[in-house]
Design a protein around this motif. Structure first.
Motif, PDB file in Angstrom:
ATOM      1  N   LEU A  79       0.825  -1.204   0.000  1.00 51.42           N
ATOM      2  CA  LEU A  79       0.000   0.000   0.000  1.00 51.42           C
ATOM      3  C   LEU A  79       0.861   1.257   0.000  1.00 51.42           C
ATOM      4  CD1 LEU A  79      -2.810  -1.011   2.534  1.00 51.42           C
ATOM      5  CD2 LEU A  79      -3.046  -0.695   0.067  1.00 51.42           C
ATOM      6  N   GLY A  80       1.975   1.208   0.732  1.00 51.90           N
ATOM      7  CA  GLY A  80       2.884   2.353   0.723  1.00 51.90           C
ATOM      8  C   GLY A  80       3.481   2.600  -0.645  1.00 51.90           C
ATOM      9  N   VAL A  81       3.891   1.518  -1.315  1.00 51.70           N
ATOM     10  CA  VAL A  81       4.423   1.660  -2.670  1.00 51.70           C
ATOM     11  C   VAL A  81       3.358   2.214  -3.604  1.00 51.70           C
ATOM     12  CG1 VAL A  81       5.278   0.375  -4.673  1.00 51.70           C
ATOM     13  CG2 VAL A  81       6.171  -0.124  -2.396  1.00 51.70           C
ATOM     14  N   GLY A  82       2.131   1.688  -3.492  1.00 53.32           N
ATOM     15  CA  GLY A  82       1.056   2.167  -4.365  1.00 53.32           C
ATOM     16  C   GLY A  82       0.751   3.637  -4.152  1.00 53.32           C
ATOM     17  N   LEU A  83       0.682   4.062  -2.879  1.00 53.91           N
ATOM     18  CA  LEU A  83       0.412   5.475  -2.612  1.00 53.91           C
ATOM     19  C   LEU A  83       1.546   6.368  -3.112  1.00 53.91           C
ATOM     20  CD1 LEU A  83      -1.078   5.221   1.001  1.00 53.91           C
ATOM     21  CD2 LEU A  83      -2.293   5.858  -1.095  1.00 53.91           C
ATOM     22  N   LEU A  84       2.782   5.898  -2.956  1.00 53.55           N
ATOM     23  CA  LEU A  84       3.918   6.689  -3.430  1.00 53.55           C
ATOM     24  C   LEU A  84       3.884   6.836  -4.947  1.00 53.55           C
ATOM     25  CD1 LEU A  84       6.608   8.119  -2.891  1.00 53.55           C
ATOM     26  CD2 LEU A  84       7.731   5.874  -3.055  1.00 53.55           C
ATOM     27  N   ILE A  85       3.671   5.728  -5.656  1.00 53.11           N
ATOM     28  CA  ILE A  85       3.614   5.786  -7.118  1.00 53.11           C
ATOM     29  C   ILE A  85       2.433   6.634  -7.574  1.00 53.11           C
ATOM     30  CG2 ILE A  85       3.328   4.403  -9.218  1.00 53.11           C
ATOM     31  CD1 ILE A  85       6.059   4.137  -7.888  1.00 53.11           C
ATOM     32  N   TRP A  86       1.313   6.510  -6.880  1.00 50.85           N
ATOM     33  CA  TRP A  86       0.143   7.310  -7.236  1.00 50.85           C
ATOM     34  C   TRP A  86       0.434   8.809  -7.075  1.00 50.85           C
ATOM     35  CZ3 TRP A  86      -2.789  10.323  -3.731  1.00 50.85           C
ATOM     36  CH2 TRP A  86      -3.929  10.920  -4.287  1.00 50.85           C
ATOM     37  N   ALA A  87       1.035   9.190  -5.942  1.00 51.55           N
ATOM     38  CA  ALA A  87       1.322  10.602  -5.699  1.00 51.55           C
ATOM     39  C   ALA A  87       2.340  11.143  -6.704  1.00 51.55           C
ATOM     40  CB  ALA A  87       1.833  10.790  -4.264  1.00 51.55           C
ATOM     41  N   VAL A  88       3.417  10.383  -6.956  1.00 56.49           N
ATOM     42  CA  VAL A  88       4.440  10.826  -7.900  1.00 56.49           C
ATOM     43  C   VAL A  88       3.856  10.941  -9.303  1.00 56.49           C
ATOM     44  CG1 VAL A  88       6.616  10.177  -9.003  1.00 56.49           C
ATOM     45  CG2 VAL A  88       6.351   9.935  -6.523  1.00 56.49           C
ATOM     46  N   SER A  89       3.051   9.947  -9.691  1.00 55.04           N
ATOM     47  CA  SER A  89       2.459   9.976 -11.035  1.00 55.04           C
ATOM     48  C   SER A  89       1.499  11.147 -11.186  1.00 55.04           C
ATOM     49  CB  SER A  89       1.729   8.662 -11.311  1.00 55.04           C
ATOM     50  OG  SER A  89       2.601   7.565 -11.211  1.00 55.04           O
ATOM     51  N   ALA A  90       0.670  11.393 -10.158  1.00 54.54           N
ATOM     52  CA  ALA A  90      -0.278  12.505 -10.236  1.00 54.54           C
ATOM     53  C   ALA A  90       0.455  13.840 -10.337  1.00 54.54           C
ATOM     54  CB  ALA A  90      -1.198  12.484  -9.017  1.00 54.54           C
ATOM     55  N   CYS A  91       1.489  14.014  -9.514  1.00 54.92           N
ATOM     56  CA  CYS A  91       2.258  15.263  -9.579  1.00 54.92           C
ATOM     57  C   CYS A  91       2.972  15.406 -10.919  1.00 54.92           C
ATOM     58  CB  CYS A  91       3.262  15.319  -8.431  1.00 54.92           C
ATOM     59  SG  CYS A  91       2.494  15.456  -6.798  1.00 54.92           S
ATOM     60  N   GLY A  92       3.515  14.291 -11.435  1.00 48.83           N
ATOM     61  CA  GLY A  92       4.184  14.347 -12.729  1.00 48.83           C
ATOM     62  C   GLY A  92       3.238  14.713 -13.860  1.00 48.83           C
ATOM     63  N   LEU A  93       2.055  14.129 -13.847  1.00 50.21           N
ATOM     64  CA  LEU A  93       1.070  14.468 -14.873  1.00 50.21           C
ATOM     65  C   LEU A  93       0.673  15.946 -14.781  1.00 50.21           C
ATOM     66  CD1 LEU A  93      -1.390  11.422 -14.936  1.00 50.21           C
ATOM     67  CD2 LEU A  93       0.038  12.226 -16.812  1.00 50.21           C
ATOM     68  N   TRP A  94       0.403  16.382 -13.563  1.00 45.43           N
ATOM     69  CA  TRP A  94      -0.021  17.770 -13.386  1.00 45.43           C
ATOM     70  C   TRP A  94       1.060  18.741 -13.850  1.00 45.43           C
ATOM     71  CZ3 TRP A  94       1.812  21.626  -9.939  1.00 45.43           C
ATOM     72  CH2 TRP A  94       1.005  22.766  -9.871  1.00 45.43           C
ATOM     73  N   TYR A  95       2.318  18.452 -13.492  1.00 44.79           N
ATOM     74  CA  TYR A  95       3.405  19.342 -13.904  1.00 44.79           C
ATOM     75  C   TYR A  95       3.602  19.289 -15.413  1.00 44.79           C
ATOM     76  CZ  TYR A  95       7.985  21.542 -14.148  1.00 44.79           C
ATOM     77  OH  TYR A  95       9.020  22.373 -14.464  1.00 44.79           O
ATOM     78  N   GLY A  96       3.484  18.068 -16.022  1.00 43.97           N
ATOM     79  CA  GLY A  96       3.653  17.957 -17.464  1.00 43.97           C
ATOM     80  C   GLY A  96       2.582  18.712 -18.222  1.00 43.97           C
ATOM     81  N   TYR A  97       1.348  18.626 -17.771  1.00 47.39           N
ATOM     82  CA  TYR A  97       0.283  19.355 -18.466  1.00 47.39           C
ATOM     83  C   TYR A  97       0.371  20.855 -18.215  1.00 47.39           C
ATOM     84  CZ  TYR A  97      -2.309  15.309 -20.168  1.00 47.39           C
ATOM     85  OH  TYR A  97      -2.693  14.190 -20.855  1.00 47.39           O
ATOM     86  N   ARG A  98       0.963  21.249 -17.088  1.00 52.64           N
ATOM     87  CA  ARG A  98       1.135  22.684 -16.819  1.00 52.64           C
ATOM     88  C   ARG A  98       2.051  23.336 -17.838  1.00 52.64           C
ATOM     89  NH1 ARG A  98      -1.576  26.010 -13.429  1.00 52.64           N
ATOM     90  NH2 ARG A  98       0.368  27.024 -12.781  1.00 52.64           N
ATOM     91  N   LEU A  99       2.963  22.553 -18.412  1.00 51.14           N
ATOM     92  CA  LEU A  99       3.877  23.093 -19.417  1.00 51.14           C
ATOM     93  C   LEU A  99       3.194  23.278 -20.758  1.00 51.14           C
ATOM     94  CD1 LEU A  99       7.088  21.011 -18.591  1.00 51.14           C
ATOM     95  CD2 LEU A  99       6.504  23.318 -17.834  1.00 51.14           C
ATOM     96  N   GLN A 100       2.003  22.710 -20.920  1.00 51.70           N
ATOM     97  CA  GLN A 100       1.274  22.849 -22.168  1.00 51.70           C
ATOM     98  C   GLN A 100       0.302  24.022 -22.078  1.00 51.70           C
ATOM     99  OE1 GLN A 100      -0.555  19.146 -23.224  1.00 51.70           O
ATOM    100  NE2 GLN A 100       1.309  17.954 -22.857  1.00 51.70           N
ATOM    101  N   GLU A 101      -0.278  24.342 -23.191  1.00 54.42           N
ATOM    102  CA  GLU A 101      -1.209  25.462 -23.218  1.00 54.42           C
ATOM    103  C   GLU A 101      -2.574  25.098 -22.644  1.00 54.42           C
ATOM    104  OE1 GLU A 101      -1.481  26.824 -27.181  1.00 54.42           O
ATOM    105  OE2 GLU A 101       0.597  27.537 -27.277  1.00 54.42           O
ATOM    106  N   ASP A 102      -2.851  23.796 -22.555  1.00 58.52           N
ATOM    107  CA  ASP A 102      -4.175  23.364 -22.094  1.00 58.52           C
ATOM    108  C   ASP A 102      -4.016  22.466 -20.865  1.00 58.52           C
ATOM    109  OD1 ASP A 102      -6.845  22.922 -21.908  1.00 58.52           O
ATOM    110  OD2 ASP A 102      -6.912  21.379 -23.472  1.00 58.52           O
ATOM    111  N   PRO A 103      -3.697  23.028 -19.686  1.00 54.68           N
ATOM    112  CA  PRO A 103      -3.501  22.199 -18.484  1.00 54.68           C
ATOM    113  C   PRO A 103      -4.812  21.598 -18.006  1.00 54.68           C
ATOM    114  CG  PRO A 103      -3.481  24.519 -17.908  1.00 54.68           C
ATOM    115  CD  PRO A 103      -3.554  24.478 -19.407  1.00 54.68           C
ATOM    116  N   ILE A 104      -4.697  20.544 -17.193  1.00 55.46           N
ATOM    117  CA  ILE A 104      -5.868  19.892 -16.613  1.00 55.46           C
ATOM    118  C   ILE A 104      -5.799  20.052 -15.108  1.00 55.46           C
ATOM    119  CG2 ILE A 104      -6.054  18.216 -18.499  1.00 55.46           C
ATOM    120  CD1 ILE A 104      -4.785  16.148 -16.700  1.00 55.46           C
ATOM    121  N   PRO A 105      -6.938  20.011 -14.432  1.00 56.70           N
ATOM    122  CA  PRO A 105      -6.923  20.202 -12.969  1.00 56.70           C
ATOM    123  C   PRO A 105      -6.225  19.050 -12.255  1.00 56.70           C
ATOM    124  CG  PRO A 105      -9.111  19.591 -13.741  1.00 56.70           C
ATOM    125  CD  PRO A 105      -8.288  19.874 -14.973  1.00 56.70           C
TER     126      PRO A 105
END
Length: 674
Positions: free
Chosen positions: A476-502
């Motif tokens: 569960l710890g590994v899953g939560l860590l991967i989930w948090a890192v992936s969510a932050c990575g997606l959010w930061y990646g879309y922030r670099l684009q013109e059409d970010p997502i929440p």
């Protein structure tokens, strides 16, 4: 771990009703003490219930009598008592060392417990003729040992927890301790998983568990000798059960060093008569009076010779009610030999168990006597063909052809997958091409679904892993860590684009990665891996797998029906979660480009396949339920076969040993199988 195998019960059982529950302690419990206390609690609950089903508690059972057997079964008594030499095991607290003099006259159940707890060698061989009540005596001795442990809480760390296991299926080339730990892991949720097995091994090595092993007489002679030799190294107390003839033959090839052999003699006529009259009215009906009078007045008569062993005495009570003509057993023209009486009782025990009786309105049978006997005869014949006494529910699908099940599942999966695929094709394609796509998807999905189920219809193993093994703190710890890192990575990646997502949408999209990481690092990877190709049966990803140090929690023993139900539930939950996780990832991404309608139907079509494979096509419990339907058509057995087996268990026709059923006695199985 293999994907479509038993994934043991989660430890959700709570409650402190057992007298073995321990609430107050003068000092903190060690891990061993807490595990042993919890194991004692659940073992007591299980075998107390099982003793009730086996009619060992009410009415009061036949008294357990024993005497020391001859030296042609075990070595000299001096080797077991170790008088004048160093004892292998110290007497249990409160018990005295056993001497040759104290064994001379035999004794009853209380005395047998004193022998079990005071024998210097810690090796007790319990033998008797067929139907002499060896297993019943072992169950009563086990309950007596648990009662003694519960009454000596201050020194309970020196009193082992007794466990009754079957020797069936053991390869003696495997260390006895490791084999026993594996069986314990199957039977008790506290010991599930790799760490649980290690804890069971440690308890065995420390002598905190005593083993009662049944079924030695049910394996071949060479294998029996190998088992006896392998049991020499067990570091814990041992009670070994066997028929007298097989024990004598085995002793010529291998003897258990220091074992004391005690034999269960025949039941005295006065004890048999007293037992038969306990469950009838205070003024016994004439038929019962005639039977008991014959036992007392003519101990050499045919009926008295037949009723010298506990099985046949208890069957008389099971077959005949208070007002039934039990005195027909006195007819020497119908029953010229004791064997004829025994066969008569075996032939009528099923019918009697499923015939309504006015004295027991709450036990009204759900099945007719004809259906019950027909079903049990078929099951007995199958087990006789396989040369085993263990009815493993996960082997039932191999008894019938897999093709009808495959056709049914193909008819269920194919059209569903085809309809979703055709609906997805209607976005952007014309109706003709969408229809063709749906048709091809339906045909292809049905074919692949049928092939997957046919390939899966061979016998499967049943290792033990459960919710706590899939969702450990590490996984569960590994899953939560991967989930948090992936969510932050997606959010930061879309922030670099013109059409970010929440950010909340990034969290939803990353769920599938967190869930996959949990499965990979726990024991659930084999259930959902490769489901697009139908490969949801492989081992877990070992390099990342890590289990927590086993924690002591409420546990429970596992019965066959509970195993079956849990198997369905675990695979359904994990399969649905895997499919839902994929949809949550795929649908929003596709919807951004092609619209929510297209993304939803395509994601639903792809996600449905991920759900179908582990939940339906490779679910052994579902296959067993469908095989039961097939058997109902071919053999006339109940459609709800698992419910019928549990009902037969409660009526004392079957007995439950861990996750398997067995017939009440080998003679009953042999007789029904004919």
């Amino acid at each position: 771990m293999f994907g479509n195998v038993f994934n043991g019960l989660t430890a959700f059982t709570t409650g402190d009703h057992s007298p073995l529950s321990i609430h107050h302690h003068t000092r903190p419990l060690s891990r061993f003490d807490a595990a042993a206390d919890e194991l004692a609690r659940v073992v007591h609950g299980y075998w107390n219930d099982e003793a009730g089903y086996r009619r060992l508690l009410s009415p009061a059972p036949l008294p357990v009598r024993w005497q020391v057997a001859g030296r042609n079964v075990a070595g000299p008594v001096a080797g077991a008592t170790a008088e004048g030499t160093r004892a292998r095991f110290a007497p249990l607290p409160g018990l005295k060392p056993i001497t040759r003099q104290s064994l001379r006259d035999g004794g009853d159940l209380n005395r047998l417990h004193e022998v079990y707890g005071g024998l210097a060698s810690g090796r007790l061989l319990l033998i008797g003729a067929p139907a002499a009540g060896k297993t019943a005596a072992a169950v009563l001795l086990l309950l007596e040992a648990l009662k003694y442990r519960a009454s000596h809480l201050d020194v309970r760390e020196h009193i082992p927890v007794p466990l009754l296991l079957s020797l069936d299926g053991w390869d003696p080339r495997e260390r006895a301790v490791e084999w026993a730990a594996g069986r314990i892991s199957h039977a008790y949720t506290l010991f599930h998983g790799r760490k649980g097995r290690e804890l069971a091994c440690e308890l065995l090595e420390a002598g905190r568990i005593a083993l009662f092993l049944d079924g030695l007489d049910e394996v071949t002679g060479r294998l029996r000798a190998a088992m006896v030799s392998a049991l020499e190294s067990l570091p814990c107390r041992l009670v070994l059960l066997s028929r007298k003839g097989e024990a004598q033959l085995t002793s010529k090839k291998a003897r258990l060093s220091g074992a004391l052999a005690v034999e269960l003699p025949e039941v005295a006529p006065r004890e048999a008569a007293a037992y038969l009259l306990r469950a009838v009215p205070a003024q016994p009906p004439p038929a019962w009076q005639a039977l008991t009078r014959r036992l007392l007045d003519e101990p050499g008569s045919v009926v008295a010779q037949a009723l010298r062993r506990p099985l046949w005495i208890s069957l008389v009570h099971d077959v005949y009610g208070d007002d039934d003509p039990v005195d027909e057993l006195l007819d020497t023209a119908r029953f010229p030999r004791p064997l004829d009486i025994e066969n008569h009782l075996l032939d009528h025990v099923v019918t009697a168990a499923y015939t309504p009786r006015a004295a027991y309105p709450h036990r009204r049978p759900r099945h007719s006597p004809e259906t019950a006997e027909r079903t049990l005869r078929h099951l007995a014949a199958r087990l006789n063909e396989e040369g085993t006494r263990e009815l493993r529910w996960w082997h039932i699908p191999t008894w019938v052809a897999p093709r009808p099940r495959a056709v049914f599942l193909a008819a269920l999966v194919g059209p569903t997958f085809g309809a979703l695929s055709g609906l997805a094709g209607s976005y952007g394609w014309g109706p003709v091409r969408a229809t063709l796509l749906g048709l091809f998807a339906a045909i292809g999905g049905a074919y692949v679904a049928g092939r997957l189920h046919v390939q899966f219809s061979e016998r499967q193993p049943l290792p033990s892993a459960g919710w706590r093994d899939v969702f450990t703190r590490f996984s569960l710890g590994v899953g939560l860590l991967i989930w948090a890192v992936s969510a932050c990575g997606l959010w930061y990646g879309y922030r670099l684009q013109e059409d970010p997502i929440p950010f909340w949408l990034c969290g939803i999209l990353a769920f599938v990665w967190g869930f996959a990481a949990t499965m990979v690092s726990g024991s659930g990877f084999g259930i959902v891996q490769g489901t697009f190709l139908g490969l949801g049966s492989g081992p877990s990803f070992a390099p990342l797998r890590k289990s927590d140090r086993p924690r002591v929690a409420d546990t429970r023993s596992i019965g066959p029906r509970e195993v079956w139900r849990h198997h369905i539930g675990l695979r359904l939950v994990l399969g649905l979660t895997a499919g839902a996780g994929f949809m949550l990832w795929y649908i929003p991404i596709t919807a951004r480009t092609y619209g929510w309608g297209y993304g939803a139907v395509v994601g639903l079509a792809a996600g449905s396949w991920i759900i179908f494979v582990p939940c339906l096509l490779r679910n052994l419990a579902i296959a067993t339920a469908l095989a039961a339907v097939q058997l109902s058509f071919t053999e006339g057995s109940p459609v709800r076969l698992m419910a019928f087996l549990e009902d037969a268990h409660r009526r004392n026709l079957l007995r439950a040993v861990g996750p398997v059923y067995e017939f009440r006695h080998a003679r009953l199985q042999e007789r029904l199988g004919r």
